[in-house]
Write a protein that holds these residues in place. Structure first.
Motif, PDB file in Angstrom:
ATOM      1  N   PHE A 291       0.837  -1.204   0.000  1.00 56.44           N
ATOM      2  CA  PHE A 291       0.000   0.000   0.000  1.00 56.44           C
ATOM      3  C   PHE A 291       0.873   1.256   0.000  1.00 56.44           C
ATOM      4  O   PHE A 291       0.680   2.171  -0.807  1.00 56.44           O
ATOM      5  CB  PHE A 291      -0.927   0.003   1.214  1.00 56.44           C
ATOM      6  N   PHE A 292       1.855   1.284   0.906  1.00 53.31           N
ATOM      7  CA  PHE A 292       2.720   2.465   0.986  1.00 53.31           C
ATOM      8  C   PHE A 292       3.638   2.563  -0.228  1.00 53.31           C
ATOM      9  O   PHE A 292       3.965   3.668  -0.680  1.00 53.31           O
ATOM     10  CB  PHE A 292       3.523   2.444   2.289  1.00 53.31           C
ATOM     11  N   ALA A 293       4.053   1.425  -0.755  1.00 52.21           N
ATOM     12  CA  ALA A 293       4.888   1.444  -1.959  1.00 52.21           C
ATOM     13  C   ALA A 293       4.139   2.080  -3.128  1.00 52.21           C
ATOM     14  O   ALA A 293       4.703   2.865  -3.899  1.00 52.21           O
ATOM     15  CB  ALA A 293       5.326   0.024  -2.309  1.00 52.21           C
TER      16      ALA A 293
ATOM     17  N   GLU B 121       9.173  -6.546  -5.473  1.00 47.46           N
ATOM     18  CA  GLU B 121      10.587  -6.858  -5.227  1.00 47.46           C
ATOM     19  C   GLU B 121      11.121  -6.072  -4.033  1.00 47.46           C
ATOM     20  O   GLU B 121      11.828  -6.607  -3.184  1.00 47.46           O
ATOM     21  CB  GLU B 121      11.395  -6.537  -6.483  1.00 47.46           C
ATOM     22  N   ARG B 122      10.776  -4.789  -3.979  1.00 49.85           N
ATOM     23  CA  ARG B 122      11.241  -3.936  -2.873  1.00 49.85           C
ATOM     24  C   ARG B 122      10.649  -4.401  -1.545  1.00 49.85           C
ATOM     25  O   ARG B 122      11.340  -4.428  -0.519  1.00 49.85           O
ATOM     26  CB  ARG B 122      10.853  -2.482  -3.148  1.00 49.85           C
ATOM     27  N   VAL B 123       9.376  -4.777  -1.538  1.00 45.78           N
ATOM     28  CA  VAL B 123       8.722  -5.257  -0.315  1.00 45.78           C
ATOM     29  C   VAL B 123       9.377  -6.547   0.166  1.00 45.78           C
ATOM     30  O   VAL B 123       9.656  -6.707   1.367  1.00 45.78           O
ATOM     31  CB  VAL B 123       7.209  -5.447  -0.551  1.00 45.78           C
ATOM     32  N   ARG B 124       9.630  -7.480  -0.743  1.00 46.29           N
ATOM     33  CA  ARG B 124      10.295  -8.727  -0.350  1.00 46.29           C
ATOM     34  C   ARG B 124      11.677  -8.460   0.248  1.00 46.29           C
ATOM     35  O   ARG B 124      12.057  -9.048   1.259  1.00 46.29           O
ATOM     36  CB  ARG B 124      10.428  -9.657  -1.565  1.00 46.29           C
TER      37      ARG B 124
ATOM     38  N   MET C 216       1.657   4.217  -2.832  1.00 43.91           N
ATOM     39  CA  MET C 216       1.462   5.627  -2.502  1.00 43.91           C
ATOM     40  C   MET C 216       2.702   6.451  -2.862  1.00 43.91           C
ATOM     41  O   MET C 216       2.599   7.590  -3.329  1.00 43.91           O
ATOM     42  CB  MET C 216       1.158   5.772  -1.006  1.00 43.91           C
ATOM     43  N   TYR C 217       3.892   5.869  -2.659  1.00 44.29           N
ATOM     44  CA  TYR C 217       5.136   6.565  -2.958  1.00 44.29           C
ATOM     45  C   TYR C 217       5.612   6.360  -4.395  1.00 44.29           C
ATOM     46  O   TYR C 217       6.634   6.929  -4.794  1.00 44.29           O
ATOM     47  CB  TYR C 217       6.244   6.090  -2.011  1.00 44.29           C
ATOM     48  N   GLY C 218       4.907   5.544  -5.165  1.00 41.22           N
ATOM     49  CA  GLY C 218       5.314   5.303  -6.534  1.00 41.22           C
ATOM     50  C   GLY C 218       6.615   4.526  -6.652  1.00 41.22           C
ATOM     51  O   GLY C 218       7.429   4.778  -7.555  1.00 41.22           O
ATOM     52  N   VAL C 219       6.812   3.579  -5.755  1.00 39.34           N
ATOM     53  CA  VAL C 219       8.038   2.773  -5.745  1.00 39.34           C
ATOM     54  C   VAL C 219       8.080   1.864  -6.967  1.00 39.34           C
ATOM     55  O   VAL C 219       7.097   1.185  -7.286  1.00 39.34           O
ATOM     56  CB  VAL C 219       8.119   1.932  -4.449  1.00 39.34           C
ATOM     57  N   GLU C 220       9.221   1.854  -7.652  1.00 45.47           N
ATOM     58  CA  GLU C 220       9.378   0.967  -8.798  1.00 45.47           C
ATOM     59  C   GLU C 220       9.557  -0.476  -8.330  1.00 45.47           C
ATOM     60  O   GLU C 220      10.175  -0.731  -7.304  1.00 45.47           O
ATOM     61  CB  GLU C 220      10.591   1.397  -9.636  1.00 45.47           C
ATOM     62  N   ARG C 221       9.007  -1.419  -9.105  1.00 51.26           N
ATOM     63  CA  ARG C 221       9.069  -2.842  -8.782  1.00 51.26           C
ATOM     64  C   ARG C 221       8.712  -3.072  -7.301  1.00 51.26           C
ATOM     65  O   ARG C 221       9.524  -3.557  -6.510  1.00 51.26           O
ATOM     66  CB  ARG C 221      10.441  -3.426  -9.094  1.00 51.26           C
ATOM     67  N   PRO C 222       7.481  -2.681  -6.914  1.00 59.04           N
ATOM     68  CA  PRO C 222       7.093  -2.704  -5.497  1.00 59.04           C
ATOM     69  C   PRO C 222       7.177  -4.083  -4.854  1.00 59.04           C
ATOM     70  O   PRO C 222       7.599  -4.194  -3.696  1.00 59.04           O
ATOM     71  CB  PRO C 222       5.656  -2.177  -5.506  1.00 59.04           C
TER      72      PRO C 222
END
Length: 242
Positions: free
Chosen positions: A105-107, A117-120, A109-115
């Motif tokens: 959800f927050f990823a 992958e980043r969450v893992r 909201m912040y427009g994180v690329e490859r969310p």
């Protein structure tokens, strides 16, 4: 041609914040460069949390100015929020969402690329990958704090603000936080509010003591005489709110 001047990561000038007739901050000034680690100390009621709230755009100053990443905390608040991270007493998580859902959800909201992958990556870093599908209402205080650290780091903020980040953590969670800070330190500027002199002095490049909303001491770590610093801190601990 003149040499380019490095822009401070955090710059505060004659900052005042009043609540009614009481000044929580009263003419505070200091600046720290990019890549610094500022530890902010002071007794209860000194203005530490108010300072953090101003710098993270949660509270507007009454007068004076504050800039983070070169952005004014009032005029540039919207852009600034995408460039800072905050770890506070409130984990800022949704209890009915899983750990993974919270971070996704927050990823988004912040427009994180490859969310995904980043969450893992972050769930593994805070050692919660095995609980990724559990709702956060089932998490202990230490687990919530670890997940809130992951949340704050999702978008790779330029400046990371920490409000008593070690409070309520068990020794293992403290070790995880120490390891995370060490691993990302060269990529971020840190501002940490703490009552723990040992930990604060261990981590910092700059130290600030507040009392009654005013700067009592601000020094680079290399210039600090620890005995004198501790004596100054002890002398203001009982001051509290004026």
């Amino acid at each position: 041609m003149p040499e380019p001047v490095d822009q401070p990561a955090v710059e505060v000038r004659d900052l005042t914040r009043a609540f009614g007739v009481r000044k929580a901050l009263d003419g505070v000034s200091f600046s720290v460069p990019e890549g610094a680690f500022l530890s902010v100390f002071g007794p209860n009621g000194a203005g530490k949390t108010t300072l953090l709230k101003v710098l993270t755009t949660l509270v507007a100053p009454s007068s004076g100015s504050a800039r983070v990443c070169g952005l004014d905390v009032v005029e540039g608040a919207v852009e600034l929020r995408s460039r800072i991270g905050l770890i506070s007493h409130n984990p800022l998580l949704y209890p009915d969402l899983t750990a993974e859902e919270n971070l996704l959800f927050f990823a988004e909201m912040y427009g994180v690329e490859r969310p995904e992958e980043r969450v893992r990556e972050l769930l593994e870093a805070v050692e919660l990958d095995h609980r990724r599908l559990d709702t956060t209402r089932t998490f202990s205080r230490g687990m919530l704090q670890r997940l809130s650290i992951a949340r704050a780091l999702l978008h790779r903020p330029d400046v990371l603000f920490l409000d008593e980040p070690y409070s309520g953590l068990d020794p293992h969670a403290m070790d995880i936080l120490d390891s995370l800070v060490a691993s990302i330190r060269q990529h971020h500027t840190f501002v940490m509010v703490s009552h723990d002199l040992e930990k604060g002095l261990e981590l910092c490049t700059h130290a600030l003591i507040l009392a009654q909303g005013r700067v009592v001491l601000f020094e680079k770590r290399e210039d600090i005489d620890e005995r004198a610093f501790r004596a100054t801190y002890r002398s203001v601990v009982g001051m509290g709110v004026s």
